[in-house]
Write a protein that holds these residues in place. Structure first.
Motif, PDB file in Angstrom:
ATOM      1  N   CYS A 108      53.252  47.721  34.734  1.00 57.06           N
ATOM      2  CA  CYS A 108      52.718  46.716  35.653  1.00 57.06           C
ATOM      3  C   CYS A 108      53.039  45.308  35.187  1.00 57.06           C
ATOM      4  O   CYS A 108      52.804  44.339  35.909  1.00 57.06           O
ATOM      5  N   THR A 109      53.532  45.173  33.940  1.00 56.81           N
ATOM      6  CA  THR A 109      53.629  43.862  33.295  1.00 56.81           C
ATOM      7  C   THR A 109      54.463  42.825  34.056  1.00 56.81           C
ATOM      8  O   THR A 109      54.012  41.689  34.207  1.00 56.81           O
ATOM      9  N   PRO A 110      55.663  43.160  34.569  1.00 63.72           N
ATOM     10  CA  PRO A 110      56.420  42.111  35.269  1.00 63.72           C
ATOM     11  C   PRO A 110      55.644  41.512  36.438  1.00 63.72           C
ATOM     12  O   PRO A 110      55.581  40.289  36.585  1.00 63.72           O
ATOM     13  N   GLY A 111      55.013  42.373  37.232  1.00 64.57           N
ATOM     14  CA  GLY A 111      54.221  41.892  38.359  1.00 64.57           C
ATOM     15  C   GLY A 111      52.989  41.138  37.891  1.00 64.57           C
ATOM     16  O   GLY A 111      52.604  40.116  38.459  1.00 64.57           O
ATOM     17  N   MET A 112      52.365  41.652  36.825  1.00 65.59           N
ATOM     18  CA  MET A 112      51.188  40.990  36.255  1.00 65.59           C
ATOM     19  C   MET A 112      51.533  39.572  35.812  1.00 65.59           C
ATOM     20  O   MET A 112      50.794  38.624  36.092  1.00 65.59           O
ATOM     21  N   LEU A 113      52.649  39.435  35.117  1.00 65.46           N
ATOM     22  CA  LEU A 113      53.026  38.122  34.583  1.00 65.46           C
ATOM     23  C   LEU A 113      53.273  37.122  35.706  1.00 65.46           C
ATOM     24  O   LEU A 113      52.846  35.966  35.633  1.00 65.46           O
ATOM     25  N   VAL A 114      53.941  37.576  36.763  1.00 65.85           N
ATOM     26  CA  VAL A 114      54.199  36.673  37.895  1.00 65.85           C
ATOM     27  C   VAL A 114      52.873  36.257  38.534  1.00 65.85           C
ATOM     28  O   VAL A 114      52.641  35.088  38.841  1.00 65.85           O
ATOM     29  N   ALA A 115      51.972  37.231  38.691  1.00 66.56           N
ATOM     30  CA  ALA A 115      50.667  36.930  39.294  1.00 66.56           C
ATOM     31  C   ALA A 115      49.851  36.001  38.392  1.00 66.56           C
ATOM     32  O   ALA A 115      49.201  35.067  38.862  1.00 66.56           O
ATOM     33  N   CYS A 116      49.909  36.246  37.077  1.00 68.07           N
ATOM     34  CA  CYS A 116      49.119  35.445  36.137  1.00 68.07           C
ATOM     35  C   CYS A 116      49.616  34.005  36.081  1.00 68.07           C
ATOM     36  O   CYS A 116      48.821  33.064  36.002  1.00 68.07           O
ATOM     37  N   ARG A 117      50.918  33.820  36.135  1.00 68.57           N
ATOM     38  CA  ARG A 117      51.460  32.465  36.140  1.00 68.57           C
ATOM     39  C   ARG A 117      50.939  31.700  37.358  1.00 68.57           C
ATOM     40  O   ARG A 117      50.526  30.549  37.269  1.00 68.57           O
ATOM     41  N   ASP A 118      50.928  32.373  38.487  1.00 66.91           N
ATOM     42  CA  ASP A 118      50.438  31.756  39.722  1.00 66.91           C
ATOM     43  C   ASP A 118      48.957  31.396  39.599  1.00 66.91           C
ATOM     44  O   ASP A 118      48.519  30.344  40.064  1.00 66.91           O
ATOM     45  N   HIS A 123      44.795  26.937  39.617  1.00 69.94           N
ATOM     46  CA  HIS A 123      43.391  26.669  39.310  1.00 69.94           C
ATOM     47  C   HIS A 123      43.193  25.476  38.392  1.00 69.94           C
ATOM     48  O   HIS A 123      43.995  25.228  37.504  1.00 69.94           O
ATOM     49  N   ARG A 124      42.091  24.798  38.615  1.00 68.71           N
ATOM     50  CA  ARG A 124      41.651  23.704  37.760  1.00 68.71           C
ATOM     51  C   ARG A 124      40.562  24.199  36.826  1.00 68.71           C
ATOM     52  O   ARG A 124      40.425  23.762  35.698  1.00 68.71           O
ATOM     53  N   THR A 125      39.727  25.096  37.352  1.00 70.43           N
ATOM     54  CA  THR A 125      38.735  25.763  36.512  1.00 70.43           C
ATOM     55  C   THR A 125      38.939  27.256  36.730  1.00 70.43           C
ATOM     56  O   THR A 125      39.389  27.677  37.791  1.00 70.43           O
ATOM     57  N   LEU A 126      38.603  28.029  35.711  1.00 67.83           N
ATOM     58  CA  LEU A 126      38.910  29.462  35.804  1.00 67.83           C
ATOM     59  C   LEU A 126      37.930  30.264  34.953  1.00 67.83           C
ATOM     60  O   LEU A 126      37.982  30.210  33.728  1.00 67.83           O
ATOM     61  N   SER A 127      37.031  30.984  35.614  1.00 67.35           N
ATOM     62  CA  SER A 127      36.122  31.873  34.890  1.00 67.35           C
ATOM     63  C   SER A 127      36.794  33.239  34.738  1.00 67.35           C
ATOM     64  O   SER A 127      37.770  33.532  35.419  1.00 67.35           O
ATOM     65  N   ASP A 128      36.235  34.070  33.866  1.00 70.52           N
ATOM     66  CA  ASP A 128      36.760  35.425  33.724  1.00 70.52           C
ATOM     67  C   ASP A 128      36.647  36.187  35.043  1.00 70.52           C
ATOM     68  O   ASP A 128      37.525  36.966  35.409  1.00 70.52           O
ATOM     69  N   GLU A 129      35.542  35.952  35.748  1.00 71.15           N
ATOM     70  CA  GLU A 129      35.350  36.636  37.029  1.00 71.15           C
ATOM     71  C   GLU A 129      36.455  36.234  38.002  1.00 71.15           C
ATOM     72  O   GLU A 129      37.024  37.060  38.711  1.00 71.15           O
ATOM     73  N   ARG A 130      36.751  34.953  38.013  1.00 72.99           N
ATOM     74  CA  ARG A 130      37.781  34.434  38.912  1.00 72.99           C
ATOM     75  C   ARG A 130      39.152  35.042  38.567  1.00 72.99           C
ATOM     76  O   ARG A 130      39.938  35.369  39.449  1.00 72.99           O
ATOM     77  N   ILE A 131      39.424  35.178  37.256  1.00 70.19           N
ATOM     78  CA  ILE A 131      40.693  35.802  36.845  1.00 70.19           C
ATOM     79  C   ILE A 131      40.766  37.226  37.383  1.00 70.19           C
ATOM     80  O   ILE A 131      41.770  37.662  37.937  1.00 70.19           O
ATOM     81  N   VAL A 149      43.075  39.844  30.854  1.00 65.89           N
ATOM     82  CA  VAL A 149      42.181  38.721  31.173  1.00 65.89           C
ATOM     83  C   VAL A 149      42.105  37.763  29.977  1.00 65.89           C
ATOM     84  O   VAL A 149      42.181  36.542  30.135  1.00 65.89           O
ATOM     85  N   ASN A 150      41.991  38.337  28.770  1.00 68.94           N
ATOM     86  CA  ASN A 150      41.941  37.486  27.575  1.00 68.94           C
ATOM     87  C   ASN A 150      43.225  36.674  27.422  1.00 68.94           C
ATOM     88  O   ASN A 150      43.195  35.500  27.040  1.00 68.94           O
ATOM     89  N   ALA A 151      44.352  37.293  27.721  1.00 70.97           N
ATOM     90  CA  ALA A 151      45.635  36.602  27.614  1.00 70.97           C
ATOM     91  C   ALA A 151      45.698  35.441  28.602  1.00 70.97           C
ATOM     92  O   ALA A 151      46.109  34.327  28.251  1.00 70.97           O
ATOM     93  N   VAL A 152      45.256  35.687  29.835  1.00 67.97           N
ATOM     94  CA  VAL A 152      45.286  34.633  30.852  1.00 67.97           C
ATOM     95  C   VAL A 152      44.382  33.479  30.420  1.00 67.97           C
ATOM     96  O   VAL A 152      44.752  32.308  30.504  1.00 67.97           O
ATOM     97  N   ARG A 153      43.188  33.802  29.928  1.00 72.90           N
ATOM     98  CA  ARG A 153      42.259  32.750  29.529  1.00 72.90           C
ATOM     99  C   ARG A 153      42.849  31.895  28.402  1.00 72.90           C
ATOM    100  O   ARG A 153      42.763  30.673  28.419  1.00 72.90           O
TER     101      ARG A 153
END
Lengths: 388, 276
Positions: A108-118, A123-131, A149-153
């Motif tokens: 899933c990683t290639p799709g995950m990375l594209v989604a995570c970059r977006d 976002h200006r603020t980002l909670s774990d729930e929001r991620i 989620v930890n990586a995105v944060r």
């Protein structure tokens, strides 16, 4: 259907380079990237827009490459996972996925990375729930979400360094707070709708029997004479065409469609009428050659005099089943909505014919506008098609 | 799976789309964002011989603003509402609803007109546009005809659209300063389609009030007693007649489903100030 659609020249920008190729109309962006350009970093999981593995960027926005036609990308700019090396956010995410164990099997990683970059860009603020909400469209079957989620944060915490000159994202829309102003009653002058009762739901049971009752403003004898004449009544069924009658056997073709799905069932039926009780039964089974789906059904009906002899009621009980590919597109309850609409059209057609009017071949005036289907079987992946 | 073979014909504008659909008749389908049709093509549930693509049709991607209403082109995307690239006629309702449709990658492609034409009763736009009293502009061979949202869907996946018509635009009346709305959908998982939807729109200046229950097996149904009570006495009075109104409108639904619909509308009413 044409058997040899021509190939068309496609030109677009992929990972910063102009590329071109010959594609069919049906070629997806994902297949073009993987098969024609050998960019196999874009993964294909479900191939119907559910799993998110094929997510790539088009003109800077994530899209599903499996349900985006290649030809719809003419002149666009596409970036795949292979094209992310020079992007500071993508580079940081790749590091963070390793550091926080967000990789696991990697499918899933290639799709995950594209989604995570977006997510980080928007976002200006980002909670774990929001991620987690924003990642709802990307499925990791190793269930490695905590690491992701930890990586995105961790990358988001460095957002300002990584995106020094980025444009400010639009704040995610929230509901307005109305509290400040008290609600003042008013006179309702607009917005009224005719109150209706929703057709009965199938709920979660698998009962595929439908009861319908229609009222016709004609004497019962006249209606019965009409209903027991298959050559006149079959064409009143939306989509149905009588091909031949032999004794109490008949050959019927029935075209049904539900949105983009269309099927033409052809098959044989039998009928039995009892003039004494004004009751009858028709049953039949047919096959749609194109999809390989089969359908069978039976209908019992009765004509009951009502209100002296001014009008009568036709009551029918229908049962039906569909097997094969078409049965996959369904969810419990929808069938009654279709059959209810079909009953109304059938009733309209019966009224029209009894009043001396004509119903056009193939099922009546309404059919050019309204087409129907009867295929409903509950199935586990019904929800997969229910997207916008 | 891969789709069946089809000819892909991009339309430059709505008129060309109608011409192509007319020319190719029953075997042609139109596509805009492809987020509903795409999966059906890949699974070969839909097997068109010709696909007419509307997504670059210039007259379908624009927005026309007037004093009382905004007309959104049928090919305006969900993300255009979410990111406020198009004006909002409904005091924040359109961006709010758009931002909760499926997933971002879907919202970047999926269109307003495509979702409405697909006519899944659980679709957000189907419920919201009916709640706002929108009018759909259907373009066919003889020009454009107007159909009110509540008359557009005959039954699940069945609409007023003729095979050679397209949903060219949606006219949404502007909510006035005093208007409020409430929207609640119950989803088992983020991004899934709704299992029960409640829509409330009140606009005192226009005397407009509509309360709907949606995500049924058929198009959304109005809860007229609730709307009457809401206009005449306010949200809390509306709440008092809600359960009975849902039982009347959905009498044949199993109790557990009716409960879900009641809760969805109750939460939509709570957004505009209903308290028990």
């Amino acid at each position: 259907m044409s058997t040899k659609p021509s190939l068309s020249e496609l030109t677009l920008d992929v990972n910063g380079e102009a590329v071109s190729g010959q594609v069919e109309g049906r070629t997806s962006l994902a297949d073009f990237l993987r098969d024609d350009l050998d960019l196999t970093g874009t993964h294909l999981g479900c191939e119907h827009g559910v799993c998110g593995a094929c997510t790539v960027e088009m003109d800077g926005q994530p899209v599903r490459a499996c349900i985006t036609l290649a030809r719809a990308c003419e002149g666009r700019s596409v970036r795949t996972i292979e094209g992310g090396d020079d992007d500071p956010v993508m580079a940081a995410l790749q590091e963070a996925f390793m550091q926080f164990h967000g990789l696991q099997c990697g499918f899933c990683t290639p799709g995950m990375l594209v989604a995570c970059r977006d997510i980080i860009l928007r976002h200006r603020t980002l909670s774990d729930e929001r991620i987690r909400i924003a990642l709802g469209g990307n499925i990791c079957r190793c269930t490695g979400y905590v690491g992701i989620v930890n990586a995105v944060r961790s990358v988001f915490e460095r957002r300002d360094q990584l995106l020094a000159d980025a444009t400010e994202p639009t704040a995610p829309p929230e509901e307005p707070a109305w509290e400040g102003t008290p609600f003042r009653p008013f006179k309702r002058r607009a917005g009224q709708m005719t109150a209706v009762t929703a057709p009965p739901s199938d709920g979660d049971d698998d009962d595929q029997t439908l009861r319908e009752s229609i009222t016709v403003r004609k004497p019962a004898d006249e209606v019965w004479a009409f209903l027991s004449d298959v050559e006149r009544v079959v064409p009143c069924v939306p989509g149905a065409r009588l091909l031949s009658v032999n004794g109490n056997e008949l050959e019927v073709e029935m075209e049904v469609s539900l949105g983009a799905i269309r099927a033409r069932f052809r098959g044989n039926g039998r009928f039995h009428f009892d003039d004494q009780t004004r009751k009858g039964r028709m049953e039949g089974e047919g096959r749609d050659a194109r999809s390989g789906s089969s359908a069978s059904g039976a209908m019992d009906f009765a004509v009951i005099a009502d209100d002296g002899d001014q009008r009568c009621r036709i009551e029918f009980v229908a049962s039906y089943s569909v097997t094969g590919p078409l049965s996959q597109f369904s969810r419990g309850g929808l069938v009654k909505s279709f059959v209810g609409a079909m009953a109304r059209m059938f009733a309209d057609n019966v009224q029209t014919v009894l009043s001396g009017g004509q119903v056009s071949e193939g099922g009546g005036a309404g059919l050019s506008v309204v087409r129907l289907t009867l295929n409903v079987i509950k199935s586990w992946f019904q929800s997969l098609f229910r997207r916008e | 799976m891969k789709p069946v073979k089809f000819d892909y014909l991009p339309a430059r504008d709505g008129a060309e789309a109608v011409r192509l659909l007319t020319e190719h008749g029953d075997e042609a389908k139109c596509i805009a964002g492809g987020q509903s049709l795409g999966p059906m093509l890949n699974l070969r549930l839909a097997r068109p011989a010709v696909l007419v693509d509307l997504h670059r049709a210039e007259d379908l991607t624009g927005v026309e603003e007037s004093r009382d209403a905004i007309v959104y082109g049928g090919a305006v995307r969900h993300a255009d509402f979410e990111d406020r690239r198009v004006a909002d006629a409904a005091r924040g309702m359109l961006p709010f609803v758009a931002s909760r449709i499926a997933y971002r990658a879907v919202r970047n492609r999926g269109t307003l007109g495509g979702s409405l034409s697909h006519a899944d009763p659980a679709a957000d736009w189907v419920c919201v546009m009916t709640g706002l009293g929108a009018t759909y502009l259907l373009r066919g061979k003889k020009g454009v005809r107007e159909v009110p949202a509540e008359k557009f869907i005959h039954a699940a996946f069945m609409t007023e659209l003729a095979p050679n018509e397209i949903l060219a635009g949606v006219r949404v009346p502007r909510l006035s300063e005093s208007a409020r709305w409430g929207y609640y959908k119950f989803c088992k998982k983020v991004g899934e389609f709704s299992q029960a939807t409640g829509v409330v729109v009140v606009d005192p200046e226009r005397g407009y009030c509509r309360v709907l229950v949606g995500a049924l097996d058929s198009p959304p149904v109005p809860l007229e007693p609730v709307a009457e009570a809401l206009a005449a006495e306010g949200p809390t009075a509306a709440l008092a007649v809600l359960d009975a109104a849902v039982d009347t409108a959905l009498g044949d639904y199993p109790e557990v489903n009716r409960q879900l619909y009641k809760v969805a509308v109750r939460r939509a009413l709570a957004r505009i100030g209903a308290t028990r």
